[in-house]
Design a protein around this motif. Sequence first.
Motif, PDB file in Angstrom:
ATOM      1  N   ASP A   1      49.590  70.986 -67.717  1.00 52.14           N
ATOM      2  CA  ASP A   1      48.656  70.969 -66.594  1.00 52.14           C
ATOM      3  C   ASP A   1      47.689  72.143 -66.659  1.00 52.14           C
ATOM      4  OD1 ASP A   1      47.716  69.882 -64.097  1.00 52.14           O
ATOM      5  OD2 ASP A   1      48.695  71.562 -63.097  1.00 52.14           O
ATOM      6  N   GLN A   2      48.213  73.316 -66.989  1.00 46.99           N
ATOM      7  CA  GLN A   2      47.355  74.506 -67.065  1.00 46.99           C
ATOM      8  C   GLN A   2      46.393  74.419 -68.248  1.00 46.99           C
ATOM      9  OE1 GLN A   2      50.597  74.534 -66.318  1.00 46.99           O
ATOM     10  NE2 GLN A   2      50.425  75.285 -64.211  1.00 46.99           N
ATOM     11  N   VAL A   3      46.860  73.864 -69.360  1.00 48.13           N
ATOM     12  CA  VAL A   3      45.979  73.684 -70.513  1.00 48.13           C
ATOM     13  C   VAL A   3      44.873  72.689 -70.166  1.00 48.13           C
ATOM     14  CG1 VAL A   3      45.831  72.823 -72.885  1.00 48.13           C
ATOM     15  CG2 VAL A   3      47.757  74.270 -72.212  1.00 48.13           C
ATOM     16  N   ARG A   4      45.254  71.616 -69.490  1.00 47.43           N
ATOM     17  CA  ARG A   4      44.283  70.556 -69.180  1.00 47.43           C
ATOM     18  C   ARG A   4      43.224  71.034 -68.192  1.00 47.43           C
ATOM     19  NH1 ARG A   4      43.679  66.470 -65.294  1.00 47.43           N
ATOM     20  NH2 ARG A   4      42.721  64.558 -66.115  1.00 47.43           N
ATOM     21  N   LEU A   5      43.668  71.522 -67.025  1.00 44.99           N
ATOM     22  CA  LEU A   5      42.711  71.847 -65.963  1.00 44.99           C
ATOM     23  C   LEU A   5      42.117  73.248 -66.101  1.00 44.99           C
ATOM     24  CD1 LEU A   5      44.385  70.261 -62.805  1.00 44.99           C
ATOM     25  CD2 LEU A   5      42.388  69.470 -64.063  1.00 44.99           C
ATOM     26  N   GLY A   6      42.896  74.173 -66.641  1.00 47.82           N
ATOM     27  CA  GLY A   6      42.387  75.543 -66.774  1.00 47.82           C
ATOM     28  C   GLY A   6      41.531  75.730 -68.003  1.00 47.82           C
ATOM     29  N   ILE A   7      42.062  75.341 -69.169  1.00 46.16           N
ATOM     30  CA  ILE A   7      41.393  75.618 -70.437  1.00 46.16           C
ATOM     31  C   ILE A   7      40.406  74.518 -70.808  1.00 46.16           C
ATOM     32  CG2 ILE A   7      41.747  75.966 -72.906  1.00 46.16           C
ATOM     33  CD1 ILE A   7      44.515  77.170 -72.179  1.00 46.16           C
ATOM     34  N   ALA A   8      40.887  73.279 -70.939  1.00 44.28           N
ATOM     35  CA  ALA A   8      40.035  72.197 -71.452  1.00 44.28           C
ATOM     36  C   ALA A   8      38.941  71.810 -70.459  1.00 44.28           C
ATOM     37  CB  ALA A   8      40.886  70.988 -71.805  1.00 44.28           C
ATOM     38  N   HIS A   9      39.308  71.623 -69.201  1.00 45.82           N
ATOM     39  CA  HIS A   9      38.320  71.201 -68.212  1.00 45.82           C
ATOM     40  C   HIS A   9      37.189  72.213 -68.079  1.00 45.82           C
ATOM     41  CE1 HIS A   9      36.689  70.543 -64.090  1.00 45.82           C
ATOM     42  NE2 HIS A   9      36.802  69.274 -64.447  1.00 45.82           N
ATOM     43  N   ASN A  10      37.510  73.486 -68.192  1.00 45.67           N
ATOM     44  CA  ASN A  10      36.500  74.535 -68.064  1.00 45.67           C
ATOM     45  C   ASN A  10      35.864  74.927 -69.402  1.00 45.67           C
ATOM     46  OD1 ASN A  10      36.636  75.108 -65.157  1.00 45.67           O
ATOM     47  ND2 ASN A  10      38.734  75.726 -65.609  1.00 45.67           N
ATOM     48  N   GLU A  11      36.279  74.235 -70.483  1.00 42.74           N
ATOM     49  CA  GLU A  11      35.719  74.470 -71.816  1.00 42.74           C
ATOM     50  C   GLU A  11      35.771  75.946 -72.214  1.00 42.74           C
ATOM     51  OE1 GLU A  11      32.275  71.823 -73.021  1.00 42.74           O
ATOM     52  OE2 GLU A  11      32.056  71.728 -70.841  1.00 42.74           O
ATOM     53  N   LEU A  12      36.920  76.559 -71.996  1.00 47.72           N
ATOM     54  CA  LEU A  12      37.067  77.980 -72.296  1.00 47.72           C
ATOM     55  C   LEU A  12      37.467  78.203 -73.752  1.00 47.72           C
ATOM     56  CD1 LEU A  12      38.891  79.112 -69.038  1.00 47.72           C
ATOM     57  CD2 LEU A  12      36.489  79.489 -69.648  1.00 47.72           C
ATOM     58  N   LYS A  13      37.009  79.295 -74.295  1.00 48.96           N
ATOM     59  CA  LYS A  13      37.311  79.642 -75.684  1.00 48.96           C
ATOM     60  C   LYS A  13      38.705  80.265 -75.751  1.00 48.96           C
ATOM     61  CE  LYS A  13      35.353  81.819 -79.818  1.00 48.96           C
ATOM     62  NZ  LYS A  13      34.183  82.520 -80.415  1.00 48.96           N
ATOM     63  N   VAL A  14      39.692  79.392 -75.643  1.00 48.55           N
ATOM     64  CA  VAL A  14      41.098  79.791 -75.725  1.00 48.55           C
ATOM     65  C   VAL A  14      41.714  79.070 -76.909  1.00 48.55           C
ATOM     66  CG1 VAL A  14      43.349  79.780 -74.571  1.00 48.55           C
ATOM     67  CG2 VAL A  14      41.254  80.165 -73.237  1.00 48.55           C
ATOM     68  N   ARG A  15      42.524  79.779 -77.671  1.00 50.24           N
ATOM     69  CA  ARG A  15      43.218  79.196 -78.814  1.00 50.24           C
ATOM     70  C   ARG A  15      44.717  79.159 -78.527  1.00 50.24           C
ATOM     71  NH1 ARG A  15      38.986  78.234 -79.216  1.00 50.24           N
ATOM     72  NH2 ARG A  15      37.321  78.818 -80.654  1.00 50.24           N
ATOM     73  N   ILE A  16      45.305  77.999 -78.717  1.00 48.43           N
ATOM     74  CA  ILE A  16      46.750  77.843 -78.505  1.00 48.43           C
ATOM     75  C   ILE A  16      47.421  77.811 -79.866  1.00 48.43           C
ATOM     76  CG2 ILE A  16      48.549  76.369 -77.544  1.00 48.43           C
ATOM     77  CD1 ILE A  16      46.331  75.279 -75.625  1.00 48.43           C
TER      78      ILE A  16
END
Length: 324
Positions: free
Chosen positions: A93-108
């Motif tokens: 949920d956090q990956v989906r709404l926090g990272i992907a939805h906001n198109e943030l430059k985060v690497r998992i």
Amino acid sequence: MTPAAATEPTATRAAYGEALVALGTEHEEVVALDADLSVSTQAAKFGGAFPDRFFNVGAAEANMMSMACGLAATGKVPYCSTFAIFASGRAYDQVRLGIAHNELKVRIGASHGGVSLGEDGASHQMIEDIALMRAMPRMQVIVPADYNQAYAAVMHSWEHDEPMYLRFGRPATPVVYEEIPESLGDGVDVLREGKDITLIATGHMVWRALEAADALDREDGVEAEVLNVSIVKPIASQTIVESLGKTGVAVTAEEHRVVGGLADAVRQVTAEQHPVPVFAVGMGDEFGLSGTGEACMEHFGLTARGIADRAREALVLKPIVSHP
């Protein structure tokens, strides 16, 4: 300074740790987070080099992803490290709404993917993560074949702005690339040329596909073309279509559920651009089990022999094309 390429079997997760340090040396914006598994994920190497930019959040993977969102929103480039089962499952949920939805430059950095994790068993053997991340909008999915390509993948990650899921493994795997590639290119490499059948593999199955091609040549006189797909999403179609135009049939190989993984990605390409039969080697409608990593791979047929046998079945069913 150019890093030393691996020449002996080495785990892709080790490349993740080494490349993280290299990125941290070059770019002060790089920060790393880990969910109390930094020795296993190899993120501890970054923590040792840059303790003021390393955050061990404990067994709180969802919170780690939310922290990464805040860091990314302030100009940092976070690398979040944990096992694939937690990165894609517990923190979805956090990956989906926090990272992907906001198109943030985060690497998992998702370590210990697939059943080669071994003894930890079904509860930790993540075999659906590629499917989950392929289905997630705006998320790039990378599965390197060996240490050298894994190092290149981490370096590649800096150059792109979209969210990114990088899948690494626990066991040491043979070298596929003799040197560290300068880049991942379009994410599809022809490792061996052939005319009879195309073997399309990703991750830990790439070196096995090369061994399967050797066996098919030696035992059956079959010339198999071998493709390595390191960028599973977005998948580049040109090389795949060109290969299938020559061979007319394919076998995919992945350490993951066939549903939603590489097989489905390739089948979509073929259905839309060059319809040919595509057979698959991968996990069926089943969970993993406990055992050594190699024993688990053997149990599920995720081996060079399994790929070669599937290729023989595919060749029997290969359509005969007659030209007027």
